[in-house]
Design a protein around this motif. Structure first.
Motif, PDB file in Angstrom:
ATOM      1  N   UNK A  25       3.682 -40.465  35.455  1.00 43.05           N
ATOM      2  CA  UNK A  25       3.976 -40.065  36.829  1.00 43.05           C
ATOM      3  C   UNK A  25       2.923 -39.084  37.329  1.00 43.05           C
ATOM      4  N   UNK A  26       2.448 -38.202  36.481  1.00 43.09           N
ATOM      5  CA  UNK A  26       1.387 -37.262  36.867  1.00 43.09           C
ATOM      6  C   UNK A  26       0.167 -38.025  37.355  1.00 43.09           C
ATOM      7  N   UNK A  27      -0.236 -39.034  36.576  1.00 38.67           N
ATOM      8  CA  UNK A  27      -1.402 -39.840  36.948  1.00 38.67           C
ATOM      9  C   UNK A  27      -1.146 -40.575  38.259  1.00 38.67           C
ATOM     10  N   UNK A  28       0.023 -41.192  38.365  1.00 36.21           N
ATOM     11  CA  UNK A  28       0.374 -41.946  39.569  1.00 36.21           C
ATOM     12  C   UNK A  28       0.351 -41.050  40.804  1.00 36.21           C
ATOM     13  N   UNK A  29       0.922 -39.851  40.697  1.00 35.23           N
ATOM     14  CA  UNK A  29       0.946 -38.928  41.840  1.00 35.23           C
ATOM     15  C   UNK A  29      -0.471 -38.545  42.264  1.00 35.23           C
ATOM     16  N   UNK A  30      -1.315 -38.253  41.280  1.00 32.48           N
ATOM     17  CA  UNK A  30      -2.698 -37.888  41.593  1.00 32.48           C
ATOM     18  C   UNK A  30      -3.410 -39.039  42.290  1.00 32.48           C
ATOM     19  N   UNK A  31      -3.252 -40.246  41.756  1.00 33.20           N
ATOM     20  CA  UNK A  31      -3.920 -41.403  42.339  1.00 33.20           C
ATOM     21  C   UNK A  31      -3.394 -41.714  43.734  1.00 33.20           C
ATOM     22  N   UNK A  32      -2.069 -41.622  43.933  1.00 38.20           N
ATOM     23  CA  UNK A  32      -1.493 -41.879  45.254  1.00 38.20           C
ATOM     24  C   UNK A  32      -1.982 -40.870  46.285  1.00 38.20           C
ATOM     25  N   UNK A  33      -2.263 -39.664  45.832  1.00 34.10           N
ATOM     26  CA  UNK A  33      -2.766 -38.636  46.741  1.00 34.10           C
ATOM     27  C   UNK A  33      -4.254 -38.811  47.023  1.00 34.10           C
ATOM     28  N   UNK A  34      -4.903 -39.724  46.305  1.00 34.53           N
ATOM     29  CA  UNK A  34      -6.321 -39.964  46.525  1.00 34.53           C
ATOM     30  C   UNK A  34      -7.213 -38.897  45.914  1.00 34.53           C
ATOM     31  N   UNK A  35      -6.710 -38.229  44.875  1.00 32.58           N
ATOM     32  CA  UNK A  35      -7.474 -37.170  44.216  1.00 32.58           C
ATOM     33  C   UNK A  35      -8.105 -37.689  42.935  1.00 32.58           C
ATOM     34  N   UNK A  36      -9.312 -37.239  42.663  1.00 29.39           N
ATOM     35  CA  UNK A  36      -9.956 -37.572  41.395  1.00 29.39           C
ATOM     36  C   UNK A  36      -9.528 -36.551  40.340  1.00 29.39           C
ATOM     37  N   UNK A  37      -9.738 -36.919  39.094  1.00 25.12           N
ATOM     38  CA  UNK A  37      -9.464 -35.965  38.011  1.00 25.12           C
ATOM     39  C   UNK A  37     -10.346 -34.727  38.174  1.00 25.12           C
ATOM     40  N   UNK A  38     -11.567 -34.943  38.614  1.00 22.32           N
ATOM     41  CA  UNK A  38     -12.493 -33.816  38.794  1.00 22.32           C
ATOM     42  C   UNK A  38     -11.983 -32.847  39.862  1.00 22.32           C
ATOM     43  N   UNK A  39     -11.418 -33.374  40.947  1.00 28.44           N
ATOM     44  CA  UNK A  39     -10.888 -32.491  41.995  1.00 28.44           C
ATOM     45  C   UNK A  39      -9.722 -31.651  41.467  1.00 28.44           C
ATOM     46  N   UNK A  40      -8.804 -32.292  40.765  1.00 28.24           N
ATOM     47  CA  UNK A  40      -7.661 -31.568  40.205  1.00 28.24           C
ATOM     48  C   UNK A  40      -8.157 -30.545  39.187  1.00 28.24           C
TER      49      UNK A  40
END
Length: 130
Positions: A25-40
């Protein structure tokens, strides 16, 4: 150990750990928000590989866990369902939030031991009720 590490350790021992969604769910939320791992990662002061670890089963600890949970909480509504957010605005607000935390900690360090009052108020949404 830095002052911040000591404070994080003390606070972690006094407060319950922040709830986090499961790793997928963490990954899904990040991807749905359009954020890269680098941004987070940049926002939380960790490496992108650390974010990968959190999205594959490892859990953060201490203040980083709390901040990560707050970040993810912006992608969930009160019932824990995903919501659309303006990711760019949220990321833009994070430095100001960190400065406010740093300022508050500096003020707390100046106070004598014991109870104190603060004018600080959270802008984070209330956590889902269970």
């Amino acid at each position: 150990m830095s002052d911040f590490d000591a404070i994080d350790s003390l606070l972690a021992s006094l407060t319950p750990e922040a709830d986090l969604p499961d790793a997928e769910t963490r990954r899904t939320l990040r991807e749905q928000a359009g954020l890269s791992k680098a941004q987070v990662a940049r926002t939380l002061g960790v490496s992108p590989s650390t974010v990968t670890g959190w999205e594959t089963g490892r859990d953060p600890a201490g203040q980083t866990r709390t901040t990560y949970a707050d970040l993810l909480g912006h992608f969930l509504d009160g019932s824990g369902e995903p919501v659309e957010v303006d990711a760019d605005r949220m990321l833009a607000d994070m430095p100001a939030f960190r400065r406010n935390v740093d300022t508050t900690l500096a003020e707390v360090r100046k106070l004598p031991d014991g109870a104190f009052e603060s004018s600080w108020q959270s802008s984070a949404p209330d956590p889902p009720q269970r």
